[in-house]
Structures are given as C-alpha cells and as structure tokens.
Design a protein around this motif. Sequence first.
Motif, short mmCIF file in Angstrom:
data_model
loop_
_atom_site.label_atom_id
_atom_site.label_comp_id
_atom_site.label_asym_id
_atom_site.label_seq_id
_atom_site.Cartn_x
_atom_site.Cartn_y
_atom_site.Cartn_z
N UNK A 69 -24.78 9.31 -21.07
CA UNK A 69 -26.02 9.08 -21.81
C UNK A 69 -26.04 10.00 -23.02
N UNK A 70 -26.06 9.41 -24.21
CA UNK A 70 -26.07 10.20 -25.42
C UNK A 70 -27.50 10.43 -25.90
N UNK A 71 -27.75 11.65 -26.33
CA UNK A 71 -29.04 12.01 -26.91
C UNK A 71 -28.74 12.49 -28.33
N UNK A 72 -29.24 11.77 -29.31
CA UNK A 72 -28.89 12.02 -30.71
C UNK A 72 -30.15 12.30 -31.53
N UNK A 73 -29.93 12.58 -32.81
CA UNK A 73 -31.02 12.82 -33.77
C UNK A 73 -31.97 13.91 -33.28
N UNK A 74 -31.41 14.93 -32.64
CA UNK A 74 -32.22 16.00 -32.09
C UNK A 74 -32.71 16.91 -33.21
N UNK A 75 -34.00 17.16 -33.20
CA UNK A 75 -34.60 18.09 -34.15
C UNK A 75 -35.67 18.92 -33.44
N UNK A 76 -35.80 20.15 -33.88
CA UNK A 76 -36.87 21.00 -33.38
C UNK A 76 -37.37 21.86 -34.51
N UNK A 77 -38.63 21.68 -34.89
CA UNK A 77 -39.18 22.42 -36.02
C UNK A 77 -40.39 23.21 -35.58
#
Length: 229
Positions: A220-228
């Motif tokens: 299972x791929x988890x992409x476009x991860x961002x944390x601001x």
Amino acid sequence: MKFKKTYKIIVGVIIFFTLPTLLFFCFLYIKYHEPLPYGSKGKKADDLATKMLVAVNYEAFVGTDVFEWTYKNRRHYKWEKTKNICEVYWKQYKVSLNLNDSRLHKAHVHSFKVDGDLAEKLIRKAVKYYENDSFWVFAPYRVFDEGVKRELVDNNDLLVTYKNGDSYLWILDDHGMPISFKMWTSQFPIDGIEVLWSHWKTTETGAKLPTLIKFFIFGTEITDIKGTG
C-alpha cells in the motif's frame, strides 16, 4: 441431459476459481496463523511506547497543524488537525468531515454541495475511508489514545489493543522505530499476519510517516505526504 451438462460446466468453473483460493488460504493459515501473545502492562510497556513516539517525533506530530496524504492513488486527504476537520477527495466527490461534530459534515459532487440521501451516502463512505486510511498513516502516534491498552511482550515488542478489541504487536528496531506489526483483528481471517512499515518520510515539520506498508507481495503506497505547521 442438456441441463446436466450446463450444471457440470458451472460447477467446474466454480471449483476452478475457488479451489486454488481455498488452498492458498489454508496454506497461509497453517504457515502464519498465531495466537494472540500474552504481555505485561505497566511502566515498561509505557516506556517502550514512549520510545516509539520519540522515534517517530511525536512532538513534531503534535505541532503540525495540517497533514495531507494520498492513499493508494485513490483517495486524497487534507486533515486540519488543529480544527479536527478532514477533507476527503475521491473521483468527483469531496466530503468535509468535522471530526468534532458530525452534524457539520458536508458533501460535494463536482464542487456542488449536495444534501439528502446522496449526501448521507457519501458522508458514510468518507467516514469509513478516513477511519481506515488514516490509521495506516498515523497508527504509531495513537498508542496513548483513550482506551488503548499497552503490554510488553518478550521485553522487546509492544502489544497495543484498541477499544474495539483489535490488537497489533509492534516490532521496533533498537531506536524504537517501527519495523512492522502483527495483527489480530476482526477484519482479517488469519491472526498474527505481519505487516511491514517502511520508507518513512520526514515532513516539513519533522513528523515521520510511512510511504509503504506491505504484507506478503501486496503493498500500500502512501504518497503526496505533507505536514505544515
């Protein structure tokens, strides 16, 4: 006579497709099924859980205002953590979930707000998506959530049990970083299946999130991860 022939063909097709699946399941069950291990509660278990939180930078997680991620290239999420509002996107749909007050959920199709039965259906689906997909991203951060039980197993592994009875045995490296966990859940028929957590990404705020979760040959791929912040 014609009916019997048709019946045999149908039965043959069913056996052809179901027998290999059944045999494969039996193989997996015999090879991987494990009983739920016994552990001990208390300070040592809590200390190991704290060690894992330090490894994934729990302080950075707490200090992050907004998380974004895409699950399996199918659904995108924008979670405004400080407001506890999550926008769920899939296909032509967008649902805004107010995780503090379900009466404030909103559903959209092609940017147009919808109401009634369609809205309720989309909201139910979005809630289900969010509960499943967010767990696979943030599970390491939830070991001290309300109602969660922690137990130390074999002095090295952390058994976490949630309110619904699902249990996960975290296997950690020497620094407390999660490597994998084994599952005992109502959703999976084989107890003790191991799931690998890898390819961790550090967000702009410093929180660490997995980008690949894998069991057997399935990933299972988890992409476009961002944390601001």
